[in-house]
Design a protein around this motif. Structure first.
Motif, PDB file in Angstrom:
ATOM      1  N   MET A 307       0.886  -1.290   0.031  1.00  0.00           N
ATOM      2  CA  MET A 307       0.022   0.127  -0.034  1.00  0.00           C
ATOM      3  C   MET A 307       0.890   1.205  -0.038  1.00  0.00           C
ATOM      4  O   MET A 307       2.111   0.992   0.312  1.00  0.00           O
ATOM      5  CB  MET A 307      -0.936  -0.087   1.289  1.00  0.00           C
ATOM      6  CG  MET A 307      -0.218   0.376   2.548  1.00  0.00           C
ATOM      7  SD  MET A 307      -1.645  -0.151   3.891  1.00  0.00           S
ATOM      8  CE  MET A 307      -2.878   1.056   3.468  1.00  0.00           C
ATOM      9  N   GLU A 353      -7.746  -5.753  12.539  1.00  0.00           N
ATOM     10  CA  GLU A 353      -7.291  -5.062  11.449  1.00  0.00           C
ATOM     11  C   GLU A 353      -5.707  -5.440  11.404  1.00  0.00           C
ATOM     12  O   GLU A 353      -5.160  -5.475  12.408  1.00  0.00           O
ATOM     13  CB  GLU A 353      -7.361  -3.688  12.016  1.00  0.00           C
ATOM     14  CG  GLU A 353      -6.972  -2.717  10.929  1.00  0.00           C
ATOM     15  CD  GLU A 353      -7.341  -1.377  11.251  1.00  0.00           C
ATOM     16  OE1 GLU A 353      -7.301  -0.447  10.244  1.00  0.00           O
ATOM     17  OE2 GLU A 353      -8.052  -0.948  12.217  1.00  0.00           O
ATOM     18  N   THR A 383      -3.820  -0.251   8.619  1.00  0.00           N
ATOM     19  CA  THR A 383      -4.027  -0.221   7.277  1.00  0.00           C
ATOM     20  C   THR A 383      -5.537  -0.264   6.456  1.00  0.00           C
ATOM     21  O   THR A 383      -5.791  -0.011   5.556  1.00  0.00           O
ATOM     22  CB  THR A 383      -3.332  -1.709   6.570  1.00  0.00           C
ATOM     23  OG1 THR A 383      -4.341  -2.636   7.120  1.00  0.00           O
ATOM     24  CG2 THR A 383      -1.859  -1.996   7.087  1.00  0.00           C
ATOM     25  N   GLY A 384      -6.391  -0.409   7.357  1.00  0.00           N
ATOM     26  CA  GLY A 384      -7.816  -0.527   7.098  1.00  0.00           C
ATOM     27  C   GLY A 384      -8.209  -1.993   6.573  1.00  0.00           C
ATOM     28  O   GLY A 384      -9.175  -2.134   5.950  1.00  0.00           O
ATOM     29  N   ASP A 385      -7.126  -2.732   6.488  1.00  0.00           N
ATOM     30  CA  ASP A 385      -7.640  -4.225   6.081  1.00  0.00           C
ATOM     31  C   ASP A 385      -7.768  -5.124   7.161  1.00  0.00           C
ATOM     32  O   ASP A 385      -7.282  -4.873   8.186  1.00  0.00           O
ATOM     33  CB  ASP A 385      -6.373  -4.529   5.188  1.00  0.00           C
ATOM     34  CG  ASP A 385      -6.222  -4.081   3.849  1.00  0.00           C
ATOM     35  OD1 ASP A 385      -7.215  -3.929   3.231  1.00  0.00           O
ATOM     36  OD2 ASP A 385      -4.996  -3.910   3.540  1.00  0.00           O
ATOM     37  N   GLN A 386      -8.636  -6.056   7.032  1.00  0.00           N
ATOM     38  CA  GLN A 386      -8.978  -7.119   8.100  1.00  0.00           C
ATOM     39  C   GLN A 386      -8.303  -8.203   7.498  1.00  0.00           C
ATOM     40  O   GLN A 386      -8.249  -8.697   6.414  1.00  0.00           O
ATOM     41  CB  GLN A 386     -10.424  -7.257   8.085  1.00  0.00           C
ATOM     42  CG  GLN A 386     -10.979  -8.274   9.240  1.00  0.00           C
ATOM     43  CD  GLN A 386     -12.405  -8.433   9.233  1.00  0.00           C
ATOM     44  OE1 GLN A 386     -12.745  -9.309   8.315  1.00  0.00           O
ATOM     45  NE2 GLN A 386     -12.973  -8.222  10.226  1.00  0.00           N
ATOM     46  N   ARG A 400     -11.350  -5.431   3.049  1.00  0.00           N
ATOM     47  CA  ARG A 400     -10.855  -4.008   3.658  1.00  0.00           C
ATOM     48  C   ARG A 400     -12.085  -3.637   4.407  1.00  0.00           C
ATOM     49  O   ARG A 400     -13.318  -4.078   4.269  1.00  0.00           O
ATOM     50  CB  ARG A 400     -11.474  -2.941   2.358  1.00  0.00           C
ATOM     51  CG  ARG A 400     -10.182  -2.869   1.306  1.00  0.00           C
ATOM     52  CD  ARG A 400      -8.756  -2.165   1.789  1.00  0.00           C
ATOM     53  NE  ARG A 400      -9.030  -0.848   2.234  1.00  0.00           N
ATOM     54  CZ  ARG A 400      -7.953  -0.188   2.831  1.00  0.00           C
ATOM     55  NH1 ARG A 400      -7.125  -0.854   3.313  1.00  0.00           N
ATOM     56  NH2 ARG A 400      -8.339   1.119   3.312  1.00  0.00           N
ATOM     57  N   LYS A 402     -13.552  -1.145   5.115  1.00  0.00           N
ATOM     58  CA  LYS A 402     -14.807  -0.138   4.818  1.00  0.00           C
ATOM     59  C   LYS A 402     -15.663  -1.235   3.660  1.00  0.00           C
ATOM     60  O   LYS A 402     -16.871  -0.691   3.161  1.00  0.00           O
ATOM     61  CB  LYS A 402     -14.174   1.062   4.179  1.00  0.00           C
ATOM     62  CG  LYS A 402     -13.759   1.937   5.030  1.00  0.00           C
ATOM     63  CD  LYS A 402     -13.471   3.193   4.217  1.00  0.00           C
ATOM     64  CE  LYS A 402     -12.808   4.203   5.244  1.00  0.00           C
ATOM     65  NZ  LYS A 402     -11.764   5.208   4.554  1.00  0.00           N
ATOM     66  N   GLU A 403     -15.091  -2.052   3.037  1.00  0.00           N
ATOM     67  CA  GLU A 403     -15.686  -2.755   1.986  1.00  0.00           C
ATOM     68  C   GLU A 403     -16.257  -4.121   2.658  1.00  0.00           C
ATOM     69  O   GLU A 403     -17.176  -4.605   1.695  1.00  0.00           O
ATOM     70  CB  GLU A 403     -14.826  -3.392   1.032  1.00  0.00           C
ATOM     71  CG  GLU A 403     -14.182  -2.083   0.146  1.00  0.00           C
ATOM     72  CD  GLU A 403     -13.054  -2.581  -0.627  1.00  0.00           C
ATOM     73  OE1 GLU A 403     -12.501  -3.907  -0.615  1.00  0.00           O
ATOM     74  OE2 GLU A 403     -12.298  -1.837  -1.528  1.00  0.00           O
ATOM     75  N   SER A 413     -17.220 -11.131   3.627  1.00  0.00           N
ATOM     76  CA  SER A 413     -16.152 -10.757   2.997  1.00  0.00           C
ATOM     77  C   SER A 413     -16.277 -10.710   1.658  1.00  0.00           C
ATOM     78  O   SER A 413     -16.225 -12.098   1.100  1.00  0.00           O
ATOM     79  CB  SER A 413     -14.689 -11.391   3.580  1.00  0.00           C
ATOM     80  OG  SER A 413     -13.855 -11.385   2.697  1.00  0.00           O
TER      81      SER A 413
END
Length: 505
Positions: A307, A353, A383-386, A400, A402-403, A413
């Protein structure tokens, strides 16, 4: 040899007569000796018009050797700010003003709306004039002035600034120091065992962290060569491969899938040009694609996780040893951990996270204390990633944050559903996304590109998913599309896809 900590030190790695930059259009290559001389001349010429260390220079150039050379040479003197040449005038105006750029570099004679944007803002325009060798150039323009901080940039000076691609919020500026980008180049070089014998065929855009660091800086840091193309083109890819004989290339999954679709008719070239490995990053690579690529090219496909805020690389599958499809590998540079909502580091197997810290990680967003307060916890960057680590220390991303699709309180997911659908023999490409729903909040949708000559119904795909997934994860709507909409860097965009495809709950 001591570790390089600035771009100028990184350029000292290659033997003077050895090719540093090559071009696909048959021009003579640029040697390391010539590239180092070009960097020295560029520092002197920028210093002579009042631009020095930490001054921002916006760069709008087409993909190719001049863009690669401008990035490394200007970074030795000032802060580079590469911008997507496809932007419109108002977008250039926003970015040039937001960056407080002291100059704009464009190709001499090129027509780009960046010129009008810079003129309106009173930003000097520097014309780049290509030389005979691939990547050689001179800069023309600017008025004589003294630079506040002349000379070669140092480890803590900012080498590169990029904006994050926010979906709705104002993009944030990510400053990356020489120390950051050089650490990442070293990490990538180590994980891929790069040497001076390697040549990378670069198909990634050079306004993006993946191309700038993984293709250009990691190759130059190993004393190898970068073969510069005008950008990704599936129709020309195999011809370039045949003519240039690279040892590797790095790309995003959508590019790998396009290459695979043309591999069958280019078997002889694949046989002739033995790649040492292929690298994939910047988005999740479906397991079946990884396995097909390895089988087709007869070499390892190394999936990495990167990233912008980490100067690209965070994790990588090993080049030798087990590579796990669907997992992004082990920590490959910075420390990587999993954090829960309270800021506690979780044990192996816990889902939370993904957080990082290390020499390649930005110290923070520019002039954005609110974003930094959210992004950093106890010295770790969030990072905002799980994700979660398996028993072998391989990281599996579960989406993500947020996603993640929130279907009536059940978290889905989209990556997991992508993985199941991409295993269907008729599916060439898939991207799952959230569809707004009046009662449940969100529903699962899937955009699917079918393989050439294949047929399949929505019902068949839903039934296929139901064999492996709980009912709430099975897509309620499957939309068949000729192509999935992509962002400027070839990345597939989940957020806002329902709206783009006209799908409602």
């Amino acid at each position: 040899m001591t570790a390089f900590r600035t771009v100028a030190q990184l350029l000292e790695r290659g033997e003077a007569p050895h090719p540093a930059l090559r071009a696909t259009e048959g021009r003579p290559h640029l040697t390391y000796g010539a590239l180092r001389e070009l960097a020295r001349k560029t520092v002197a010429s920028l210093n002579g018009i009042g631009i020095g260390r930490n001054d921002r220079v916006a760069i709008v150039l087409p993909n190719g050797p001049e863009m690669a050379a401008a990035f490394v040479a200007i970074a030795c003197a000032a802060t580079t700010a590469p911008l997507n040449p496809a932007y419109r005038e108002d977008e250039f105006s926003f970015y040039i003003e937001d960056l407080k750029a002291k100059a704009l570099v464009v190709l001499k004679g090129s027509e780009t709306p960046a010129r009008a944007a810079a003129q309106k803002l009173g930003v000097p325009i520097l014309e780049l004039i290509p030389g005979a060798a691939a990547g050689d150039f001179t800069l023309e323009g600017g008025a004589h002035a003294a630079a506040a901080k002349p000379g070669m940039a140092e480890e803590d000076d900012v080498a590169l600034v990029l904006h994050t691609s926010g979906t709705t919020a104002r993009p944030k500026i990510v400053p990356l120091s020489h120390g950051n980008v050089c650490a990442s180049a070293r990490h990538i070089g180590a994980s891929l065992s790069l040497t001076s014998r390697d040549a990378c065929l670069n198909v990634m855009p050079l306004f993006h962290i993946h191309g700038l660091i993984a293709a250009v800086l990691s190759s130059l840091g190993a004393g190898g060569a970068v073969v510069c193309t005008p950008g990704f083109d599936a129709l020309r890819f195999f011809r370039w491969m045949d003519e240039e004989k690279p040892t590797w290339f790095t790309a995003v999954p959508t590019m790998h899938q396009a290459i695979l679709s043309r591999a069958e008719r280019n078997k002889e070239i694949i046989e002739r040009v033995k790649l040492r490995f292929i690298r994939s990053s910047s988005a999740s690579l479906p397991g079946p694609v990884m396995e097909q690529m390895e089988k087709t090219f007869g070499c390892p496909l190394v999936e990495s996780y990167g990233m912008t805020e980490a100067s690209h690389q965070m994790c990588s599958n090993p080049l030798e040893g087990p590579r796990k499809p669907g997992k992004v590998g082990r920590a490959a540079g910075p420390e990587v951990a999993i954090m829960d909502d309270d800021g506690t580091i979780m044990p192996q197997g816990g889902i939370g996270e993904v957080v990082i810290r290390g020499p390649n990680v930005t110290k923070g967003y520019e002039a954005n204390p609110e974003a930094n307060a959210k992004a950093f916890t106890n010295g770790w960057f969030r990072t905002g990633d799980q994700g979660m680590f398996d028993e072998d220390g391989f990281l599996m991303l579960t989406g993500r944050l947020k996603e993640l699709i929130n279907r009536g309180g059940e978290k889905v997911s989209p990556l997991e559903v992508d993985g199941v659908l991409s295993a269907h023999p008729a599916v060439a490409q898939v991207l799952c996304f959230a569809i707004p729903h009046p009662k449940l909040g969100e529903e699962v949708g899937a955009a699917v590109v079918l393989r050439e000559g294949s047929e399949c119904t929505e019902r068949e795909l839903r039934d296929f998913c139901a064999k492996s997934l709980a009912d709430f994860k099975v897509p309620r709507k499957v939309v068949f599309v000729p192509e999935i909409p992509k962002g400027a860097t070839g990345k597939l965009m989940r957020i806002g896809l329902a709206e783009k495809l006209g799908v409602t709950g």
